[in-house]
Design a protein around this motif. Structure first.
Motif, PDB file in Angstrom:
ATOM      1  N   TRP A   1       4.692  13.887   4.434  1.00 23.34           N
ATOM      2  CA  TRP A   1       5.215  13.434   3.153  1.00 23.34           C
ATOM      3  C   TRP A   1       4.252  13.712   2.012  1.00 23.34           C
ATOM      4  CZ3 TRP A   1       9.623  10.076   2.166  1.00 23.34           C
ATOM      5  CH2 TRP A   1      10.454   9.935   3.274  1.00 23.34           C
ATOM      6  N   GLU A   2       4.810  14.122   0.877  1.00 19.04           N
ATOM      7  CA  GLU A   2       4.040  14.186  -0.373  1.00 19.04           C
ATOM      8  C   GLU A   2       3.935  12.764  -0.908  1.00 19.04           C
ATOM      9  OE1 GLU A   2       3.266  14.104  -4.476  1.00 19.04           O
ATOM     10  OE2 GLU A   2       5.301  13.745  -3.706  1.00 19.04           O
ATOM     11  N   ILE A   3       2.791  12.405  -1.476  1.00 24.27           N
ATOM     12  CA  ILE A   3       2.492  11.001  -1.754  1.00 24.27           C
ATOM     13  C   ILE A   3       3.488  10.359  -2.718  1.00 24.27           C
ATOM     14  CG2 ILE A   3       0.833  11.575  -3.565  1.00 24.27           C
ATOM     15  CD1 ILE A   3       0.785   8.558  -1.111  1.00 24.27           C
ATOM     16  N   GLN A   4       3.907  11.047  -3.766  1.00 23.79           N
ATOM     17  CA  GLN A   4       4.835  10.420  -4.708  1.00 23.79           C
ATOM     18  C   GLN A   4       6.205  10.192  -4.068  1.00 23.79           C
ATOM     19  OE1 GLN A   4       4.478   9.101  -7.801  1.00 23.79           O
ATOM     20  NE2 GLN A   4       2.268   9.448  -7.657  1.00 23.79           N
ATOM     21  N   ASN A   5       6.664  11.159  -3.286  1.00 23.40           N
ATOM     22  CA  ASN A   5       7.934  10.949  -2.569  1.00 23.40           C
ATOM     23  C   ASN A   5       7.831   9.755  -1.638  1.00 23.40           C
ATOM     24  OD1 ASN A   5       9.117  13.144  -3.794  1.00 23.40           O
ATOM     25  ND2 ASN A   5       8.682  14.563  -2.112  1.00 23.40           N
ATOM     26  N   TRP A   6       6.679   9.621  -1.000  1.00 23.49           N
ATOM     27  CA  TRP A   6       6.475   8.513  -0.069  1.00 23.49           C
ATOM     28  C   TRP A   6       6.475   7.173  -0.807  1.00 23.49           C
ATOM     29  CZ3 TRP A   6       2.889   4.676   1.102  1.00 23.49           C
ATOM     30  CH2 TRP A   6       2.968   4.145   2.387  1.00 23.49           C
ATOM     31  N   LEU A   7       5.777   7.096  -1.918  1.00 23.25           N
ATOM     32  CA  LEU A   7       5.707   5.842  -2.664  1.00 23.25           C
ATOM     33  C   LEU A   7       7.066   5.418  -3.198  1.00 23.25           C
ATOM     34  CD1 LEU A   7       2.404   6.386  -4.698  1.00 23.25           C
ATOM     35  CD2 LEU A   7       2.725   4.889  -2.728  1.00 23.25           C
ATOM     36  N   PHE A   8       7.864   6.367  -3.662  1.00 25.74           N
ATOM     37  CA  PHE A   8       9.165   6.017  -4.238  1.00 25.74           C
ATOM     38  C   PHE A   8      10.135   5.481  -3.183  1.00 25.74           C
ATOM     39  CE2 PHE A   8       8.003   8.286  -8.136  1.00 25.74           C
ATOM     40  CZ  PHE A   8       8.594   7.464  -9.085  1.00 25.74           C
ATOM     41  N   ARG A   9       9.850   5.683  -1.902  1.00 29.24           N
ATOM     42  CA  ARG A   9      10.687   5.098  -0.865  1.00 29.24           C
ATOM     43  C   ARG A   9      10.613   3.572  -0.865  1.00 29.24           C
ATOM     44  NH1 ARG A   9      14.496   7.776   2.048  1.00 29.24           N
ATOM     45  NH2 ARG A   9      13.931   6.662   3.957  1.00 29.24           N
ATOM     46  N   PHE A  10       9.598   3.018  -1.512  1.00 28.91           N
ATOM     47  CA  PHE A  10       9.409   1.567  -1.522  1.00 28.91           C
ATOM     48  C   PHE A  10       9.982   0.915  -2.778  1.00 28.91           C
ATOM     49  CE2 PHE A  10       6.501   3.230   1.543  1.00 28.91           C
ATOM     50  CZ  PHE A  10       6.436   2.266   2.535  1.00 28.91           C
ATOM     51  N   ASP A  11      10.720   1.683  -3.562  1.00 30.18           N
ATOM     52  CA  ASP A  11      11.416   1.126  -4.727  1.00 30.18           C
ATOM     53  C   ASP A  11      12.466   0.137  -4.226  1.00 30.18           C
ATOM     54  OD1 ASP A  11      12.978   0.571  -6.910  1.00 30.18           O
ATOM     55  OD2 ASP A  11      13.381   2.658  -7.442  1.00 30.18           O
ATOM     56  N   PRO A  12      12.343  -1.155  -4.569  1.00 28.80           N
ATOM     57  CA  PRO A  12      13.323  -2.135  -4.068  1.00 28.80           C
ATOM     58  C   PRO A  12      14.751  -1.818  -4.480  1.00 28.80           C
ATOM     59  CG  PRO A  12      11.396  -3.246  -4.979  1.00 28.80           C
ATOM     60  CD  PRO A  12      11.279  -1.800  -5.357  1.00 28.80           C
ATOM     61  N   GLU A  13      14.922  -1.210  -5.643  1.00 28.25           N
ATOM     62  CA  GLU A  13      16.271  -0.891  -6.118  1.00 28.25           C
ATOM     63  C   GLU A  13      16.889   0.262  -5.348  1.00 28.25           C
ATOM     64  OE1 GLU A  13      18.549  -0.448 -10.398  1.00 28.25           O
ATOM     65  OE2 GLU A  13      16.450   0.110 -10.250  1.00 28.25           O
ATOM     66  N   LEU A  14      16.037   1.142  -4.814  1.00 28.70           N
ATOM     67  CA  LEU A  14      16.532   2.314  -4.108  1.00 28.70           C
ATOM     68  C   LEU A  14      17.175   1.944  -2.774  1.00 28.70           C
ATOM     69  CD1 LEU A  14      16.663   5.433  -4.174  1.00 28.70           C
ATOM     70  CD2 LEU A  14      14.442   5.453  -3.016  1.00 28.70           C
ATOM     71  N   GLU A  15      16.708   0.887  -2.161  1.00 29.22           N
ATOM     72  CA  GLU A  15      17.221   0.434  -0.867  1.00 29.22           C
ATOM     73  C   GLU A  15      17.165   1.545   0.178  1.00 29.22           C
ATOM     74  OE1 GLU A  15      21.111  -1.142  -1.540  1.00 29.22           O
ATOM     75  OE2 GLU A  15      20.400  -2.797  -2.770  1.00 29.22           O
TER      76      GLU A  15
END
Length: 258
Positions: free
Chosen positions: A179-193
């Motif tokens: 995983w690229e780090i920004q893609n990985w971090l955005f997986r933890f967006d609570p709104e994204l589910e």
């Protein structure tokens, strides 16, 4: 489903019900060998469920600002992330509302204590970020994320036996790039589910094998989205990462937290 319309679920299979009329989500979550069957239910049944649910998008006649709606829609999810942050630093209590947990068996390459420290460091940092960060920004801050993890991902420059082995093992296991780090971090967006799991605990396997057991609350689901977690487990130094198995929470309670 038999000729009389009776639905039977056997083994560990799952029944996903889609009332939207859009089959894209159904196709995405269908497992190998899964069947898609359409059938009719009373209109009042659908209306009752929809009347109690919080819509994904704010209806035009609901009088909320964008931020108020975001808070209303995300409240439970953000609270859940906050609870994960607490569990990272201490063993949770036994909860009657969590009768089953998903268990991921991990074989660390080195010292289990060191492995556990690395895993908890990253999870604590990303859960803290998920509670406070503005996910509407194009990039998320990485100040609190351990440097060794930032250097392990795709397009990162870290070299060495741990980073190289993590990338190779993840590719071999999944056929995908790390995983690229920004893609990985955005997986933890609570709104994204996007995540299908919540962190519960990390324990030593009771059989003395040296394995660790990562425990997840998946709300009873045996199949869920967790590739961002699989990558983290390899990046921390796992030799092997097994697929999740849903078991009674008593199995977790019988093991010691590490």
């Amino acid at each position: 489903m038999d000729e009389n319309g009776n639905v039977t679920i056997t083994g560990k299979s799952q029944l996903y019900v889609n009332m939207s009329g859009d089959t894209k989500h159904t196709l995405e979550f269908r497992s190998d060998g899964g069947q898609i069957v359409s059938f009719e239910v009373p209109k009042g049944f659908v209306e009752e469920i929809r009347s109690r649910a919080i819509p994904q998008e704010q209806p035009p006649d609901w009088d909320f600002t964008k931020q108020e709606w975001k808070v209303k829609h995300m409240l439970h999810e953000v609270e859940g992330v906050a609870r994960e942050f607490v569990r990272v630093s201490g063993r949770p209590g036994i909860a009657s509302e969590t009768p089953v947990l998903a268990c991921v068996a991990v074989t660390p390459e080195g010292d289990p204590e060191t492995y556990a420290h690395r895993l908890r460091d990253v999870l604590g940092a990303v859960f803290s970020l998920a509670v406070d960060a503005d996910f509407d920004e194009e990039e998320l801050p990485v100040d609190g994320i351990p440097d060794w993890f930032l250097g392990a991902g795709r397009d990162a420059c870290a070299v060495g036996p741990t980073a190289d082995a993590a990338r190779a093992r993840y590719r071999e296991r999944t056929g995908a790039d790390p995983w690229e780090i920004q893609n990985w971090l955005f997986r933890f967006d609570p709104e994204l589910e996007a995540r299908g799991w919540e962190f519960w605990d990390l324990t030593r396997a009771a059989d003395g094998s040296g394995r660790l057991h990562l425990w997840l609350d998946t709300w009873g689901e045996p199949m869920f989205s967790w590739e961002e977690l699989r990558w983290l487990l390899y990046a921390c130094g796992a030799e092997t990462v097994a697929d999740p198995v849903v078991v009674g929470s008593g199995s977790w309670a019988a093991e010691a937290t590490v």
